[in-house]
Structures are given as C-alpha cells and as structure tokens.
Scaffold this active site. Structure first.
Site, PDB file in Angstrom:
ATOM      1  N   LYS A 167       7.275   1.285  14.574  1.00 28.94           N
ATOM      2  CA  LYS A 167       7.945   0.588  13.465  1.00 28.94           C
ATOM      3  C   LYS A 167       8.174   1.624  12.374  1.00 28.94           C
ATOM      4  CE  LYS A 167       7.614  -1.293   9.831  1.00 28.94           C
ATOM      5  NZ  LYS A 167       8.377  -0.798   8.647  1.00 28.94           N
ATOM      6  N   GLY A 181      -2.846   0.307   3.878  1.00 30.57           N
ATOM      7  CA  GLY A 181      -3.906   0.678   4.827  1.00 30.57           C
ATOM      8  C   GLY A 181      -5.021  -0.365   4.845  1.00 30.57           C
ATOM      9  N   GLU A 202      -1.587   8.642  -7.421  1.00 30.46           N
ATOM     10  CA  GLU A 202      -0.617   9.314  -6.553  1.00 30.46           C
ATOM     11  C   GLU A 202       0.787   8.951  -7.035  1.00 30.46           C
ATOM     12  OE1 GLU A 202       0.073   7.907  -2.512  1.00 30.46           O
ATOM     13  OE2 GLU A 202       0.034   9.982  -1.833  1.00 30.46           O
ATOM     14  N   GLY A 260       0.849   5.599   5.656  1.00 32.19           N
ATOM     15  CA  GLY A 260       1.434   4.919   4.507  1.00 32.19           C
ATOM     16  C   GLY A 260       0.450   4.895   3.356  1.00 32.19           C
ATOM     17  N   SER A 261       0.637   3.934   2.483  1.00 29.48           N
ATOM     18  CA  SER A 261      -0.177   3.889   1.266  1.00 29.48           C
ATOM     19  C   SER A 261      -1.582   3.358   1.559  1.00 29.48           C
ATOM     20  CB  SER A 261       0.501   2.987   0.249  1.00 29.48           C
ATOM     21  OG  SER A 261       0.619   1.678   0.779  1.00 29.48           O
ATOM     22  N   THR A 262      -2.503   3.679   0.692  1.00 32.93           N
ATOM     23  CA  THR A 262      -3.874   3.187   0.823  1.00 32.93           C
ATOM     24  C   THR A 262      -3.901   1.666   0.699  1.00 32.93           C
ATOM     25  OG1 THR A 262      -4.801   5.257   0.041  1.00 32.93           O
ATOM     26  CG2 THR A 262      -6.172   3.298  -0.254  1.00 32.93           C
ATOM     27  N   GLU A 263      -3.047   1.145  -0.178  1.00 33.04           N
ATOM     28  CA  GLU A 263      -2.984  -0.312  -0.375  1.00 33.04           C
ATOM     29  C   GLU A 263      -2.626  -1.031   0.935  1.00 33.04           C
ATOM     30  OE1 GLU A 263       0.207  -1.140  -3.011  1.00 33.04           O
ATOM     31  OE2 GLU A 263      -0.146  -3.305  -2.993  1.00 33.04           O
ATOM     32  N   CYS A 303       2.022  13.441   1.295  1.00 30.52           N
ATOM     33  CA  CYS A 303       0.731  12.796   1.058  1.00 30.52           C
ATOM     34  C   CYS A 303      -0.324  13.770   0.553  1.00 30.52           C
ATOM     35  CB  CYS A 303       0.265  12.146   2.350  1.00 30.52           C
ATOM     36  SG  CYS A 303       0.368  13.273   3.751  1.00 30.52           S
ATOM     37  N   GLU A 348      -3.561   7.281   8.094  1.00 31.92           N
ATOM     38  CA  GLU A 348      -3.184   8.466   7.298  1.00 31.92           C
ATOM     39  C   GLU A 348      -2.625   7.934   5.985  1.00 31.92           C
ATOM     40  OE1 GLU A 348      -3.608  11.588   7.926  1.00 31.92           O
ATOM     41  OE2 GLU A 348      -3.999  11.657  10.068  1.00 31.92           O
TER      42      GLU A 348
HETATM   43  P1  NAD Z   1       3.814   1.905   2.467  1.00 38.55           P
HETATM   44  O1  NAD Z   1       2.366   1.747   2.733  1.00 38.55           O
HETATM   45  O2  NAD Z   1       4.442   1.038   1.455  1.00 38.55           O
HETATM   46  O3  NAD Z   1       4.659   1.675   3.815  1.00 38.55           O
HETATM   47  C1  NAD Z   1       4.351   2.370   4.995  1.00 38.55           C
HETATM   48  C2  NAD Z   1       4.782   1.548   6.203  1.00 38.55           C
HETATM   49  O4  NAD Z   1       4.013   0.348   6.227  1.00 38.55           O
HETATM   50  C3  NAD Z   1       6.253   1.130   6.187  1.00 38.55           C
HETATM   51  O5  NAD Z   1       6.744   1.220   7.507  1.00 38.55           O
HETATM   52  C4  NAD Z   1       6.186  -0.332   5.745  1.00 38.55           C
HETATM   53  O6  NAD Z   1       7.251  -1.124   6.211  1.00 38.55           O
HETATM   54  C5  NAD Z   1       4.890  -0.776   6.384  1.00 38.55           C
HETATM   55  N1  NAD Z   1       4.239  -1.929   5.742  1.00 38.55           N
HETATM   56  C6  NAD Z   1       4.374  -2.384   4.481  1.00 38.55           C
HETATM   57  N2  NAD Z   1       3.573  -3.451   4.295  1.00 38.55           N
HETATM   58  C7  NAD Z   1       2.920  -3.670   5.462  1.00 38.55           C
HETATM   59  C8  NAD Z   1       1.940  -4.608   5.889  1.00 38.55           C
HETATM   60  N3  NAD Z   1       1.462  -5.553   5.076  1.00 38.55           N
HETATM   61  N4  NAD Z   1       1.463  -4.512   7.146  1.00 38.55           N
HETATM   62  C9  NAD Z   1       1.900  -3.543   7.980  1.00 38.55           C
HETATM   63  N5  NAD Z   1       2.841  -2.634   7.637  1.00 38.55           N
HETATM   64  C10 NAD Z   1       3.344  -2.700   6.382  1.00 38.55           C
HETATM   65  O7  NAD Z   1       3.997   3.449   2.151  1.00 38.55           O
HETATM   66  P2  NAD Z   1       5.297   4.200   1.634  1.00 38.55           P
HETATM   67  O8  NAD Z   1       5.458   3.907   0.185  1.00 38.55           O
HETATM   68  O9  NAD Z   1       6.415   3.944   2.552  1.00 38.55           O
HETATM   69  O10 NAD Z   1       4.864   5.737   1.849  1.00 38.55           O
HETATM   70  C11 NAD Z   1       4.215   6.461   0.882  1.00 38.55           C
HETATM   71  C12 NAD Z   1       2.733   6.461   1.123  1.00 38.55           C
HETATM   72  O11 NAD Z   1       2.448   6.983   2.423  1.00 38.55           O
HETATM   73  C13 NAD Z   1       2.014   7.385   0.155  1.00 38.55           C
HETATM   74  O12 NAD Z   1       0.844   6.762  -0.307  1.00 38.55           O
HETATM   75  C14 NAD Z   1       1.679   8.587   1.007  1.00 38.55           C
HETATM   76  O13 NAD Z   1       0.602   9.343   0.555  1.00 38.55           O
HETATM   77  C15 NAD Z   1       1.429   7.980   2.330  1.00 38.55           C
HETATM   78  N6  NAD Z   1       1.558   8.993   3.398  1.00 38.55           N
HETATM   79  C16 NAD Z   1       0.434   9.466   3.996  1.00 38.55           C
HETATM   80  C17 NAD Z   1       0.539  10.468   4.970  1.00 38.55           C
HETATM   81  C18 NAD Z   1      -0.695  11.038   5.651  1.00 38.55           C
HETATM   82  O14 NAD Z   1      -0.532  11.697   6.671  1.00 38.55           O
HETATM   83  N7  NAD Z   1      -1.895  10.821   5.134  1.00 38.55           N
HETATM   84  C19 NAD Z   1       1.779  10.967   5.327  1.00 38.55           C
HETATM   85  C20 NAD Z   1       2.903  10.449   4.689  1.00 38.55           C
HETATM   86  C21 NAD Z   1       2.787   9.452   3.717  1.00 38.55           C
END
Ligand code: NAD
Length: 493
Positions: free
Chosen positions: A187, A244, A396, A239-242, A295, A261
C-alpha cells in the site's frame, strides 16, 4: 539544464490496482488525482483502493502463498525472479526515478545514487534467497533425540509506506519479503503512488507469479484495513510514529508480526576538532537532502561552543548557496515539499522558530518567485540560538530546517542528544577517536554516522530505538523480519 523526458507510464489513462496479476479498478469506482508538487499540475488519476480491495488483494496473496507457484518455488527460482527484477529496474530506472521526481519532487540529480541502491538491494536479497538455513543444535535430552531449526516464510506481508522515497521503499520491503518466500500486498502512500505501480508492472514482467506482489494505492482506510486484516501475517510499516501506534493496535487481533520504521529528530554533533570542510556540507545535507523529508535527518545540530559562531556562519552561507527549484532541472539540489499539507507544516515551524526567539541565519520563507509560485518550495533554513525545549528542536518537522545549539563537553552532547523520544539516526564529526567512540556508544539510536551522514547499504541494517520504531531494514536482520524459526525434534532408536 532541463530534463525533457516524459515517462511513458503517464499516458493519460487511469492507473489501476494490481491484484492477482491483473489491473483492476477499485470496487468503489473511486479515483484520486496525484499532482506534481513543483507546479500543482495533475499527473494522473489513480484508483483509490479501499478495505474491500485490500480484502481481495490479501486473498490473492494468501492463495499465492499457500497453493500458487510461489509456494513450490525453490530458493534458486525465487533468486532468478529477483535477479530479473533487478535487471528490469536497472534498465527502466530513468523512467522510475522520473516518476518520483514528478510525483513527490525528488531532484533528478539524485538518480545515480538511487539506481545503485535499488539494484543493489534486489541483488543482495536475491543472493540471500539461496543462503537461508537453520541450525543443528546439540541438546541435553536423554536418549537419541536430535534437534534442528528450519527457516520458514511468515506468510502474507502487508507493506505500508510513506511518500518520501516511493520507489526505494517499495523495493526495500519487497526484496527481502520475496527472498524469504513471502507474498506481499503493498500500500504505497497516497501522495506518490506512481513509481510503486510501475514497479508492480515490472514485477510481473520479471516473471513473479500473479498474486505474489499486489499493489493497492489508497489512503489511510486502505492502510488501516491491511494492518487489521486477520489473514495478514506481518505488517511492515514506514511512516509517522502516530500512525505506527495505530498499526500496533490494529495488529493485536491476530497478533501479527510488526516492524516499524517511524519518525526521528536525530542529533548531529560537531566537535571543535572536526574537519570543517567535511562537516559543514555534511551537516547541511544531513537535513537538506530530499528537502528535509528524510526520517533520519540530522535536524538537531549540536556544535561545540569554541567553533559555534564560525560554523553557523559557514552553514548559513552553504544553505544560501543551494539551488532550489524545478526538480527536473539537472542542476537543482532541492525540489519542492510533497504537498500543501507538508508546506503548511513546515511554514508553521518556521514561524514558531522565529516566535520562540531562535535566530534566523538563512532561509525561513516559502519561495514563490522565478516560476515557483505554483509549487511547495521553501528555502533551506538554519536557525541558531535554539534552546532544547523549543518546538523546532523537539518536533519532527520533515522539512529543510536545521536547529543549531552550542555544547561544551562530550558528556553533555550525549545526554542532550539522547533527550528525545526518538532514536533513529545520529552523527558525530571529530578527528578524536575517543570522542567518536564514546558518542557512538552513548547515543541511543539505530545508526551512528561518524564523519559522514546518511550512508546506507543493502547489507547494513537500519532502524530505530525508542519511538522511532522496531525491527530493521537492510542486512540479514531484514530477512529475519520475514521468517519464522521452527524447531524440529527427532527421536531415533
Ligand atoms: P503517515 O504515517 O501519515 O503515513 C504513512 C503511510 O501510512 C501512508 O501510506 C498512509 O496512507 C498510511 N496510513 C495513514 N493512516 C493509517 C492508519 N490508520 N493505518 C494504516 N496505515 C495508515 O506518514 P507520512 O506523513 O506519509 O510520512 C512521514 C513520516 O514517515 C515521518 O514521520 C517520517 O519520519 C516517517 N518515515 C520513516 C522512515 C524510516 O525508515 N524510519 C522512512 C521514511 C519516513
């Protein structure tokens, strides 16, 4: 110089979902438009996958795992699939990278490094596909009972990605999952789905059987459905910690395996004895690369007091020298942010930094002139005089904003470096081996870069401590994320 290439993939047709080897519309019939963040122009309509599409994709992945050709394929054959895919990615990389340039703003100037990394990941995991093995373990049971372990794929993987490296992340998760023998429902992020969809096409062309790799673009609802699905064995999330945290909660139903991650606010520590010619551009690009949407960006920059003022002046000059603009121009160093939402977020922090009393050394504003008015461009920004408790030092931002803070001793740098809930990247710049060693052991972070930053390799694990997540990507550790270890006991008479 302008790169005039136009990817064939953008031919005006609606991009569909890849499920079970076929291109299908979303069951809801919904589509969303993906736009170029450099000018706001629509690039393509994309089928908007929802929970019902995720259900069908997971069922296809389950069939492919349990009874399809993938199930009976030998490691050698999986290896051949991955090697063919590596060749196809290599051959089509200019187009794939251009899709990311157009979809999320990554400058074309970064293509060469990304090509090498993408191909290297696929070839590395292709190699590991035939190197999987358990162990024979001596035990202390009475009689002749022998024990050994075997490695088995965990099953169906749900991969949910962020937008800041659409192609790279798709490959990063898919390569070890396939090498392990898993099947996958990917996804991609709704902001940048194009290169993952093209990647799906190339998976089919590489001879990976239908249902083994499924690509379902969509929003949070599709991600949530995948994370909670009872027939998904493992979720690999970036994605984001929130979000996560939501993934962990969603995983509880069937106790699925999870790797995360997540975000970061990484400390980067410059000692007075550092090679300044290395450290100034190194510390700058530790944040400004990918327009700060990384990130592990080293966005909390600690500089030893005796060189602080000189360092800040040089850093500011470096920031001002960077070329921000259309990412399809080969001399552009920083492209736009991905979206209006991300621009709003970064502008909020630019204002907060100034309001809370930080000193603006470079940048600080949105860029609108010179043909950039339709895009989400901001100046590379350096704030000095930042205090640890300011929002720009704790949160962040995910944009090109460096917060510089002076420090005096090595112990102080370690303790302030660790004073964050995150623990992803970190850096130290020094010629003193003792300081380098002490900092590298003292920081609670998944990566420590000494006199460099953001170096990555297919063989070297990457991941977080604390709220930056758990699990590792790259290296043998990443393969283990997709494998069970089964113990087999055998009595012989
Ligand atoms: P995000 O968490 O908003 O979204 C990430 C993904 O999760 C998207 O595909 C989104 O559609 C999906 N998503 C959203 N809500 C969801 C839910 N309730 N259940 C399941 N999936 C859901 O993150 P973002 O704003 O797109 O990306 C930025 C964040 O990603 C930053 O915090 C960044 O640090 C982090 N990031 C981490 C790494 C790493 O390797 N540690 C790499 C890249 C980005």
């Amino acid at each position: 110089m302008k790169n005039l290439l136009s990817p064939a993939f953008l031919n005006g047709s609606t991009r569909l979902l890849l499920i079970d080897g076929k291109w299908v519309p979303a069951l809801s019939g919904k589509v969303f438009t993906t736009c170029n963040p450099a000018n706001g122009v629509a690039l393509a309509e994309v089928s908007d996958g929802g929970a019902e599409d995720i259900n069908i994709a997971v069922a296809a992945a389950r069939r492919a795992f349990e009874s399809g050709p993938w199930h009976s394929m030998k490691p050698f054959d999986r290896q051949q699939c991955l090697l063919r895919l590596a060749d196809l990615i290599d051959a089509n990389f200019d187009e794939l990278a251009l899709l990311d340039t157009l979809d999320m703003g990554a400058p074309v100037a970064s293509i060469a490094g990304k090509r090498r990394r993408a191909v290297a990941l696929l070839r590395y995991y292709a190699g590991l596909a035939t190197a999987l093995h358990g162990q024979t373990i001596d035990n202390s049971q009475p009689g002749n009972i022998f024990s050994h372990t075997v490695k088995e794929p965990v099953g169906v993987v749900g991969a949910i990605n962020a937008w800041n490296g659409p192609l790279g992340m798709a490959i990063w998760k898919t390569a070890p999952a396939l090498a392990a023998g898993c099947t996958i429902v990917l996804k991609p992020a709704e902001q940048a789905p194009l290169s993952p969809l093209r990647f799906g096409e190339l998976c089919l062309e590489a001879g990976i059987p239908p249902g083994v790799v499924n690509v379902v673009p969509g929003g949070a609802a599709a991600g949530a459905a995948l994370a909670a699905h009872p027939d998904v064995d493992k979720v690999a999330f970036t994605g984001s910690t929130e979000v996560g945290r939501k993934i962990i909660q969603a995983s509880a139903g069937n106790i699925k395996r999870v790797s995360l991650e997540l975000g970061g606010k990484s400390p980067n520590i410059v000692f007075a004895d550092a090679d300044m010619d290395l450290a100034v551009p190194g510390a700058a690009m530790a944040v400004f690369a990918n327009t700060g949407q990384v990130c592990s960006a080293g966005s909390r920059l600690f500089v030893q007091r005796s060189v602080h003022d000189e360092f800040v002046a040089r850093l500011g000059a470096f920031a001002k020298s960077l070329r921000v603009g259309d990412p399809t121009f080969e001399d552009t160093q920083l492209g736009p942010l991905v979206s209006q939402a991300q621009l709003d977020r970064v502008e909020t922090y630019l204002k907060l930094g100034a309001d809370q009393g930080a000193k603006l050394v470079a940048g600080g504003h949105r860029l609108k002139s010179g043909g950039l008015d339709g895009g989400y461009f901001v100046e590379p920004t350096v704030f000095a005089g930042v205090r640890d408790e300011m929002a720009i030092a704790t949160d962040e931002i995910f944009g090109p904003v460096i917060s510089v803070m002076p420090f005096d001793t090595v112990d102080e740098a370690i303790s302030r470096g660790n004073a964050t809930s995150y623990g992803l990247g970190s850096g130290v710049w020094t010629r003193d081996l003792n300081n380098a060693y002490k900092v590298s052991r003292g920081l609670r972070a998944g990566s420590v870069w000494i006199n460099c930053y953001q170096a990555m390799d297919a063989a070297v694990p990457f991941g977080g401590y604390k709220t930056s997540g758990y699990g590792r990507e790259s290296g043998i550790e990443h393969m283990e994320e997709f494998l069970h270890t089964k113990a087999v006991w055998t009595r012989v008479s």
